[in-house]
Design an enzyme around this catalytic site. Structure first.
Site, PDB file in Angstrom:
ATOM      1  N   ASP A  33       0.832  -1.213   0.000  1.00 37.53           N
ATOM      2  CA  ASP A  33       0.000   0.000   0.000  1.00 37.53           C
ATOM      3  C   ASP A  33       0.859   1.252   0.000  1.00 37.53           C
ATOM      4  OD1 ASP A  33      -2.374  -1.292   0.087  1.00 37.53           O
ATOM      5  OD2 ASP A  33      -2.783  -0.921   2.211  1.00 37.53           O
ATOM      6  N   LYS A  55      -4.114   2.933  -2.736  1.00 39.29           N
ATOM      7  CA  LYS A  55      -5.106   3.176  -1.679  1.00 39.29           C
ATOM      8  C   LYS A  55      -4.715   4.327  -0.788  1.00 39.29           C
ATOM      9  CE  LYS A  55      -8.186   0.279   0.065  1.00 39.29           C
ATOM     10  NZ  LYS A  55      -8.024   0.132   1.464  1.00 39.29           N
ATOM     11  N   MET A 167      -7.407   9.173   9.953  1.00 37.97           N
ATOM     12  CA  MET A 167      -8.149   9.632   8.765  1.00 37.97           C
ATOM     13  C   MET A 167      -9.067  10.795   9.149  1.00 37.97           C
ATOM     14  SD  MET A 167      -9.122   5.925   7.163  1.00 37.97           S
ATOM     15  CE  MET A 167      -9.558   5.209   8.723  1.00 37.97           C
TER      16      MET A 167
END
Ligand SMILES: C[S@@+](CC[C@H](N)C(=O)[O-])C[C@H]1O[C@@H](n2cnc3c(N)ncnc32)[C@H](O)[C@@H]1O
Length: 236
Positions: A33, A55, A167
Site C-alpha cells: 500500500d 489506496k 483519517m
C-alpha cells in the site's frame, strides 16, 4: 501457497517486526500500500515481484474488491505472498476483509501485527497516550466513515481520557464541532503529520482552533490532557 498479511509499521522502515522481515525474506511477490514504506521492500528477494496497489484517501488506485481478487490470484500462483500494509493490518486497514477473501478461497494465511500509527507515532515522539493520574483510557476512532453506510457508527461522546483520530483531517471541522458538544473547547490537541518519517511535523492547538491549522496528511489527532503533559515535559 500462503499469504502473510503484514503490518509495515507507522512509517520508519526500522519499525517493522523481525517476524515480518523473515516472511519478506522468502516472498515470491509483495503487494503493498501507499502507507507502507518502500524501503521495507528491500527485505524481499531482488527477483520478487513488487506490486503497488495504492489506496490513498480519495485516490483509490484499485478498489478493495480488486485488491482482494489480486491477492487470491497471486496466492494461487505462488508459494509465498506478502501483503504489506501500513501500521497494523487490522487497525483501519481492511485486513479483515482480505482474510475473509482468502478464507472463501481456502487459502492459508498468517497475520503479522505491525506498530499502528495510532500508538507508534505518539510513542516515538515521547508522548504517552496513557499516564498515571492523567489518562487511564484511550479510544482510537476513524474520522472518515464509509459514506455508503446506512447509519453512522461514530458517536463523538466517547468517554476515554485520550481520543486518537485516524483519517481525521478531511472532516476535521465537522468532527471537532461534534466533539466540543462533549468536551471542553480548550481541550489540548496535537496533530502528528508523517509520524516517524523524516518529514514528521507536530502541530498543537485546542479543540476550538485545531481545524484552522494547515495540516498535511497522513496525520493523526490526539485529543486530551496527555497533550498538555507532553507539552509540559518538553517545554513546548
Ligand atoms: C487507512 S488508515 C491505516 C492505519 C494503519 N493501519 C495503522 O495502523 O496505522 C490511514 C490513516 O492512518 C494514519 N497514519 C498512517 N501512517 C501515519 C503516519 N506515519 N503519521 C501520521 N498518521 C499516519 C492517518 O490518520 C491515515 O489517514
Amino acid at each position: 501457497m500462503v499469504v502473510y498479511l503484514i503490518g509495515a509499521g507507522p512509517g520508519d522502515a526500522d519499525l517493522i517486526t523481525l517476524k515480518a522481515v523473515k516472511a519478506l525474506n522468502k516472498a515470491d511477490v509483495v503487494l503493498y500500500d501507499y502507507l507502507a514504506n518502500e524501503e521495507i521492500l528491500a527485505h524481499a528477494p531482488e527477483d520478487a515481484e513488487k506490486i503497488y496497489v495504492g489506496k490513498k484517501a480519495g485516490q483509490h488506485y484499485k478498489t478493495q474488491d480488486q485488491i482482494n481478487e489480486l491477492i487470491v490470484q497471486q496466492a494461487k500462483a505462488h508459494e509465498n505472498v506478502v501483503r504489506l500494509k501500513g501500521g497494523d493490518p487490522f487497525v483501519f486497514g481492511r485486513g479483515g476483509e482480505e482474510i475473509l477473501a482468502l478464507m472463501e478461497n481456502d487459502i492459508k494465511f498468517e497475520v503479522i501485527p505491525g506498530v499502528t500509527s495510532a500508538i507508534g507515532a505518539p510513542t516515538s515522539l515521547g508522548l504517552p497516550v496513557t499516564h498515571r493520574a492523567v489518562a487511564t483510557s484511550v479510544t482510537i476512532v476513524t474520522g472518515h466513515e464509509d459514506p455508503t453506510k446506512a447509519e453512522s457508527q461514530v458517536h463523538w461522546d466517547y468517554t476515554a481520557d485520550t481520543l486518537i483520530i485516524l483519517m481525521g483531517i478531511g472532516n476535521i471541522r465537522q468532527n471537532t464541532a461534534e466533539i466540543m458538544k462533549y468536551r471542553d473547547k480548550q481541550t489540548p490537541v496535537c496533530v502528528i503529520e508523517s509520524g516517524t518519517l523524516p518529514d514528521e511535523n507536530v502541530i498543537f492547538g485546542t479543540l476550538e482552533n485545531i481545524s484552522e491549522k494547515d495540516i498535511q496528511t497522513p496525520a493523526i489527532l490526539i485529543i486530551g490532557e496527555v497533550v498538555k503533559l507532553y507539552k509540559d515535559i518538553y517545554n513546548y
